[in-house]
Scaffold this motif. Structure first.
Motif, PDB file in Angstrom:
ATOM      1  N   ILE A 143       0.845  -1.130  -0.316  1.00 60.58           N
ATOM      2  CA  ILE A 143       0.122   0.053  -0.452  1.00 60.58           C
ATOM      3  C   ILE A 143       1.178   1.465  -0.097  1.00 60.58           C
ATOM      4  O   ILE A 143       0.725   1.905  -0.666  1.00 60.58           O
ATOM      5  N   ALA A 144       1.785   1.287   0.848  1.00 53.97           N
ATOM      6  CA  ALA A 144       3.110   2.490   0.922  1.00 53.97           C
ATOM      7  C   ALA A 144       3.744   2.730  -0.202  1.00 53.97           C
ATOM      8  O   ALA A 144       3.607   3.408  -1.027  1.00 53.97           O
ATOM      9  N   PHE A 145       3.937   1.402  -0.739  1.00 52.26           N
ATOM     10  CA  PHE A 145       4.508   1.562  -2.683  1.00 52.26           C
ATOM     11  C   PHE A 145       4.284   1.725  -3.296  1.00 52.26           C
ATOM     12  O   PHE A 145       4.836   3.050  -4.100  1.00 52.26           O
ATOM     13  N   HIS A 146       2.872   1.364  -3.517  1.00 51.74           N
ATOM     14  CA  HIS A 146       2.013   1.921  -4.670  1.00 51.74           C
ATOM     15  C   HIS A 146       1.333   3.953  -4.217  1.00 51.74           C
ATOM     16  O   HIS A 146       1.760   4.610  -4.970  1.00 51.74           O
ATOM     17  N   TYR A 147       1.410   3.915  -2.587  1.00 52.09           N
ATOM     18  CA  TYR A 147       0.654   5.606  -2.927  1.00 52.09           C
ATOM     19  C   TYR A 147       2.201   6.091  -3.263  1.00 52.09           C
ATOM     20  O   TYR A 147       1.685   7.433  -3.956  1.00 52.09           O
ATOM     21  N   ALA A 148       3.542   6.209  -2.609  1.00 48.66           N
ATOM     22  CA  ALA A 148       5.039   6.579  -3.050  1.00 48.66           C
ATOM     23  C   ALA A 148       5.414   6.637  -4.037  1.00 48.66           C
ATOM     24  O   ALA A 148       5.815   7.593  -4.858  1.00 48.66           O
ATOM     25  N   SER A 149       4.726   5.567  -5.761  1.00 52.50           N
ATOM     26  CA  SER A 149       5.840   5.365  -6.641  1.00 52.50           C
ATOM     27  C   SER A 149       4.352   6.048  -7.421  1.00 52.50           C
ATOM     28  O   SER A 149       4.700   7.082  -8.171  1.00 52.50           O
ATOM     29  N   SER A 150       3.212   6.952  -7.631  1.00 60.78           N
ATOM     30  CA  SER A 150       2.891   7.865  -7.793  1.00 60.78           C
ATOM     31  C   SER A 150       3.247   8.876  -7.874  1.00 60.78           C
ATOM     32  O   SER A 150       3.561  10.146  -8.529  1.00 60.78           O
ATOM     33  N   CYS A 151       4.170   9.377  -6.785  1.00 61.54           N
ATOM     34  CA  CYS A 151       5.007  10.558  -6.886  1.00 61.54           C
ATOM     35  C   CYS A 151       5.951  10.656  -7.014  1.00 61.54           C
ATOM     36  O   CYS A 151       6.440  11.506  -7.664  1.00 61.54           O
ATOM     37  N   GLN A 152       6.548   9.640  -6.572  1.00 62.67           N
ATOM     38  CA  GLN A 152       8.049   9.484  -8.082  1.00 62.67           C
ATOM     39  C   GLN A 152       8.006   9.393  -8.995  1.00 62.67           C
ATOM     40  O   GLN A 152       8.955  10.123  -9.710  1.00 62.67           O
ATOM     41  N   GLN A 153       6.960   8.295  -9.071  1.00 54.99           N
ATOM     42  CA  GLN A 153       6.626   9.054 -10.975  1.00 54.99           C
ATOM     43  C   GLN A 153       6.499  10.684 -12.192  1.00 54.99           C
ATOM     44  O   GLN A 153       6.881  11.004 -12.500  1.00 54.99           O
ATOM     45  N   ALA A 154       5.603  11.227 -10.635  1.00 54.79           N
ATOM     46  CA  ALA A 154       5.833  12.272 -10.726  1.00 54.79           C
ATOM     47  C   ALA A 154       6.981  13.667 -11.002  1.00 54.79           C
ATOM     48  O   ALA A 154       6.856  14.319 -12.110  1.00 54.79           O
ATOM     49  N   ILE A 155       7.759  12.962  -9.906  1.00 52.13           N
ATOM     50  CA  ILE A 155       9.041  13.586  -9.833  1.00 52.13           C
ATOM     51  C   ILE A 155       9.703  12.562 -11.085  1.00 52.13           C
ATOM     52  O   ILE A 155      10.772  14.256 -12.216  1.00 52.13           O
ATOM     53  N   LEU A 156       9.863  12.097 -12.081  1.00 49.79           N
ATOM     54  CA  LEU A 156      10.629  11.460 -12.644  1.00 49.79           C
ATOM     55  C   LEU A 156      10.270  12.352 -14.404  1.00 49.79           C
ATOM     56  O   LEU A 156      10.788  12.874 -14.926  1.00 49.79           O
ATOM     57  N   ASN A 157       8.369  11.790 -14.305  1.00 50.26           N
ATOM     58  CA  ASN A 157       8.297  13.115 -15.524  1.00 50.26           C
ATOM     59  C   ASN A 157       8.864  14.526 -15.042  1.00 50.26           C
ATOM     60  O   ASN A 157       9.176  14.724 -16.402  1.00 50.26           O
ATOM     61  N   LEU A 158       8.610  15.279 -14.580  1.00 49.41           N
ATOM     62  CA  LEU A 158       9.144  16.531 -14.281  1.00 49.41           C
ATOM     63  C   LEU A 158      10.837  16.451 -14.842  1.00 49.41           C
ATOM     64  O   LEU A 158      10.833  18.123 -15.325  1.00 49.41           O
ATOM     65  N   LEU A 159      11.356  15.309 -14.293  1.00 45.68           N
ATOM     66  CA  LEU A 159      12.708  15.854 -14.225  1.00 45.68           C
ATOM     67  C   LEU A 159      13.288  15.124 -16.455  1.00 45.68           C
ATOM     68  O   LEU A 159      14.381  15.216 -16.523  1.00 45.68           O
ATOM     69  N   GLY A 160      11.800  14.609 -17.225  1.00 46.19           N
ATOM     70  CA  GLY A 160      12.002  14.317 -17.882  1.00 46.19           C
ATOM     71  C   GLY A 160      12.476  13.057 -18.100  1.00 46.19           C
ATOM     72  O   GLY A 160      13.267  13.035 -19.376  1.00 46.19           O
ATOM     73  N   ALA A 161      12.835  12.031 -17.393  1.00 43.67           N
ATOM     74  CA  ALA A 161      13.116  10.702 -17.751  1.00 43.67           C
ATOM     75  C   ALA A 161      12.355   9.946 -18.453  1.00 43.67           C
ATOM     76  O   ALA A 161      11.049   9.955 -18.973  1.00 43.67           O
ATOM     77  N   PRO A 162      13.324   9.011 -19.463  1.00 42.87           N
ATOM     78  CA  PRO A 162      13.079   8.764 -20.468  1.00 42.87           C
ATOM     79  C   PRO A 162      12.266   7.581 -20.195  1.00 42.87           C
ATOM     80  O   PRO A 162      11.870   7.258 -18.951  1.00 42.87           O
ATOM     81  N   GLY A 163      10.766   7.252 -21.021  1.00 43.47           N
ATOM     82  CA  GLY A 163      10.546   5.643 -21.431  1.00 43.47           C
ATOM     83  C   GLY A 163       8.891   6.117 -20.709  1.00 43.47           C
ATOM     84  O   GLY A 163       8.313   7.446 -20.916  1.00 43.47           O
ATOM     85  N   ASP A 164       8.213   5.509 -20.346  1.00 40.62           N
ATOM     86  CA  ASP A 164       6.415   5.807 -20.358  1.00 40.62           C
ATOM     87  C   ASP A 164       6.233   6.677 -19.071  1.00 40.62           C
ATOM     88  O   ASP A 164       6.763   6.467 -18.102  1.00 40.62           O
ATOM     89  N   PRO A 165       5.546   7.392 -19.243  1.00 41.61           N
ATOM     90  CA  PRO A 165       5.319   8.697 -17.773  1.00 41.61           C
ATOM     91  C   PRO A 165       4.500   7.976 -17.377  1.00 41.61           C
ATOM     92  O   PRO A 165       4.057   8.922 -16.020  1.00 41.61           O
ATOM     93  N   TRP A 166       3.668   6.624 -17.009  1.00 36.39           N
ATOM     94  CA  TRP A 166       2.545   6.484 -16.355  1.00 36.39           C
ATOM     95  C   TRP A 166       3.154   4.910 -15.920  1.00 36.39           C
ATOM     96  O   TRP A 166       2.722   4.722 -15.412  1.00 36.39           O
ATOM     97  N   MET A 167       4.422   4.540 -15.953  1.00 34.97           N
ATOM     98  CA  MET A 167       4.752   3.110 -16.120  1.00 34.97           C
ATOM     99  C   MET A 167       6.352   3.356 -14.955  1.00 34.97           C
ATOM    100  O   MET A 167       7.204   4.424 -15.685  1.00 34.97           O
ATOM    101  N   LEU A 168       6.640   3.001 -13.901  1.00 34.38           N
ATOM    102  CA  LEU A 168       8.103   2.486 -13.364  1.00 34.38           C
ATOM    103  C   LEU A 168       8.547   1.923 -13.685  1.00 34.38           C
ATOM    104  O   LEU A 168       8.675   0.607 -13.943  1.00 34.38           O
TER     105      LEU A 168
END
Length: 168
Positions: A143-168
């Motif tokens: 539960i905590a992992f998935h909750y934090a994953s959405s935040c982590q994905q937003a951070i990676l998206n803002l940094l322009g990380a390559p890959g799918d913006p909706w998947m870690l």
């Protein structure tokens, strides 16, 4: 049912004396007063009582859950969003040290989201998210992992990380 259980815990603490578990009962009652009854001042007082009792009793085994409940459900009514960052990290570490992996992981997840909303530097926050997520995942706290994953994905998206913006 949850409010009834908390009231019962309060009655037992008042009647038989406080224990480490009383800190969780008081902070949960503070959360109920703040959110369900709209009494944020009263809720904050019970939350502070829980924190004071936690320190007085040196009840480290209840630190993660008490810090989580206070800093996520009570503090935000009157305090600044950045203030809970260190207590949430302390709760995370206490949870790992004392075996409260569930609430320690919740502290880590909410630390990440609060740090993100506070505007902390994204590259450093991305690294911290990676570290915390690895520990939370290794402890099987989904539960905590998935909750934090959405935040982590937003951070990676803002940094322009390559890959799918909706998947870690």
């Amino acid at each position: 049912l949850f409010p009834l259980l908390i009231i019962r815990q309060l009655i037992l603490s008042i009647r038989d004396g406080n224990t480490g578990a009383s800190t969780y009962a008081y902070v949960c009652y503070g959360m109920l007063r703040s959110s369900m009854l709209g009494d944020t001042a009263g809720g904050r007082e019970f939350g502070q009582l829980a924190l004071d009792l936690l320190q007085q009793l040196r009840a480290k085994e209840f630190q993660a859950r008490t810090y989580f409940m206070y800093n996520v459900f009570i503090h935000h009514w009157k305090g600044a969003i950045a203030e809970p960052l260190q207590p949430l990290l302390d709760g995370y570490h206490a949870g790992l040290e004392n075996g409260d992996l569930e609430f320690g992981s919740y502290c880590a997840a909410h630390y990440l989201t609060n740090a993100y909303y506070c505007g902390q530097a994204l590259p450093a926050l991305a690294e911290r998210a990676r570290e915390l997520q690895a520990v939370v995942h290794s402890r099987h706290q989904e539960i905590a992992f998935h909750y934090a994953s959405s935040c982590q994905q937003a951070i990676l998206n803002l940094l322009g990380a390559p890959g799918d913006p909706w998947m870690l």
